[in-house]
Design a protein around this motif. Structure first.
Motif, PDB file in Angstrom:
ATOM      1  N   ILE A  28       0.827  -1.216   0.000  1.00 49.31           N
ATOM      2  CA  ILE A  28       0.000   0.000   0.000  1.00 49.31           C
ATOM      3  C   ILE A  28       0.858   1.262   0.000  1.00 49.31           C
ATOM      4  CG2 ILE A  28      -1.630   1.355   1.390  1.00 49.31           C
ATOM      5  CD1 ILE A  28      -2.831  -1.429   2.236  1.00 49.31           C
ATOM      6  N   ARG A  29       1.889   1.281   0.836  1.00 48.10           N
ATOM      7  CA  ARG A  29       2.720   2.483   0.951  1.00 48.10           C
ATOM      8  C   ARG A  29       3.992   2.424   0.106  1.00 48.10           C
ATOM      9  NH1 ARG A  29       4.113   4.396   6.392  1.00 48.10           N
ATOM     10  NH2 ARG A  29       4.645   2.266   6.921  1.00 48.10           N
ATOM     11  N   ALA A  30       4.151   1.334  -0.625  1.00 45.15           N
ATOM     12  CA  ALA A  30       5.332   1.146  -1.478  1.00 45.15           C
ATOM     13  C   ALA A  30       6.629   1.354  -0.686  1.00 45.15           C
ATOM     14  CB  ALA A  30       5.281   2.052  -2.701  1.00 45.15           C
ATOM     15  N   ARG A  31       6.645   0.824   0.529  1.00 49.43           N
ATOM     16  CA  ARG A  31       7.834   0.976   1.359  1.00 49.43           C
ATOM     17  C   ARG A  31       8.677  -0.288   1.303  1.00 49.43           C
ATOM     18  NH1 ARG A  31       8.049  -1.596   6.209  1.00 49.43           N
ATOM     19  NH2 ARG A  31       6.123  -2.468   7.037  1.00 49.43           N
ATOM     20  N   GLY A  32       9.927  -0.131   1.578  1.00 47.91           N
ATOM     21  CA  GLY A  32      10.841  -1.260   1.589  1.00 47.91           C
ATOM     22  C   GLY A  32      10.719  -2.064   2.870  1.00 47.91           C
ATOM     23  N   ALA A  33      11.319  -3.222   2.832  1.00 48.50           N
ATOM     24  CA  ALA A  33      11.333  -4.089   4.010  1.00 48.50           C
ATOM     25  C   ALA A  33      12.243  -3.495   5.078  1.00 48.50           C
ATOM     26  CB  ALA A  33      11.805  -5.479   3.629  1.00 48.50           C
ATOM     27  N   SER A  34      11.934  -3.776   6.311  1.00 48.88           N
ATOM     28  CA  SER A  34      12.765  -3.343   7.423  1.00 48.88           C
ATOM     29  C   SER A  34      14.072  -4.130   7.422  1.00 48.88           C
ATOM     30  CB  SER A  34      12.031  -3.581   8.740  1.00 48.88           C
ATOM     31  OG  SER A  34      12.893  -3.342   9.826  1.00 48.88           O
ATOM     32  N   THR A  35      15.142  -3.458   7.761  1.00 46.82           N
ATOM     33  CA  THR A  35      16.434  -4.134   7.899  1.00 46.82           C
ATOM     34  C   THR A  35      16.744  -4.445   9.364  1.00 46.82           C
ATOM     35  OG1 THR A  35      17.609  -2.020   8.038  1.00 46.82           O
ATOM     36  CG2 THR A  35      17.361  -3.002   5.831  1.00 46.82           C
TER      37      THR A  35
END
Length: 150
Positions: A28-35
């Motif tokens: 939905i927010r086109a965010r990357g995965a958390s590292t």
């Protein structure tokens, strides 16, 4: 024995719901995965003096171990819930909030202790990215645990 097995099953269901909620948020927010999980694994490996291999292999191992830590946290939170509520049946809101809090504490507590993250510094969007999937965990783990009770 039932508490352990029911907790493991409820934790697996809750962790699946948490992952689905997280991936939907990423879409939905086109965010990357958390590292954060990978950074935690790096810190743990460094502290234990473990060599994860050459960088490409080490990166893959950090990814896999970070995910496995998440499953362990989800299982552990639901097992703790089962132990805390043995002989009692908390109401739905109490059970859901307890499981949500256990999962958030189980994941963020060690990360804070290792210096990987500090939720006090998070913006509201980061809190939502963390709290909503953990709430999905709490709802699902509670429903699963209740369905497994005799």
């Amino acid at each position: 024995m039932h508490t352990l097995v029911n907790g493991l099953i409820a934790g697996a269901a809750g962790t699946s719901a948490l992952n689905i909620a997280t991936y939907l948020d990423m879409v939905i927010r086109a965010r990357g995965a958390s590292t954060t999980p990978q950074r935690a694994v790096s810190k743990l490996a460094d502290r234990a003096h473990l060599d994860l291999g050459e960088e490409e292999h080490a990166s893959n191992r950090r990814d896999a171990l970070g995910s496995l830590l998440g499953y362990a946290t989800g299982a552990g939170a639901a097992v703790c819930y089962g132990l805390l509520t043995a002989g009692r049946r908390p109401s739905c809101p109490v059970g859901v909030l307890t499981l949500t809090a256990l999962a958030m504490t189980g994941s963020n507590g060690p990360l804070m202790a290792m210096g990987v993250t500090d939720p006090r510094q998070w913006p509201p969007s980061s809190w939502l990215s963390d709290a909503l999937p953990h709430l999905a965990y709490g709802v699902t783990a509670y429903a699963a645990y209740e369905l497994l009770r005799p």
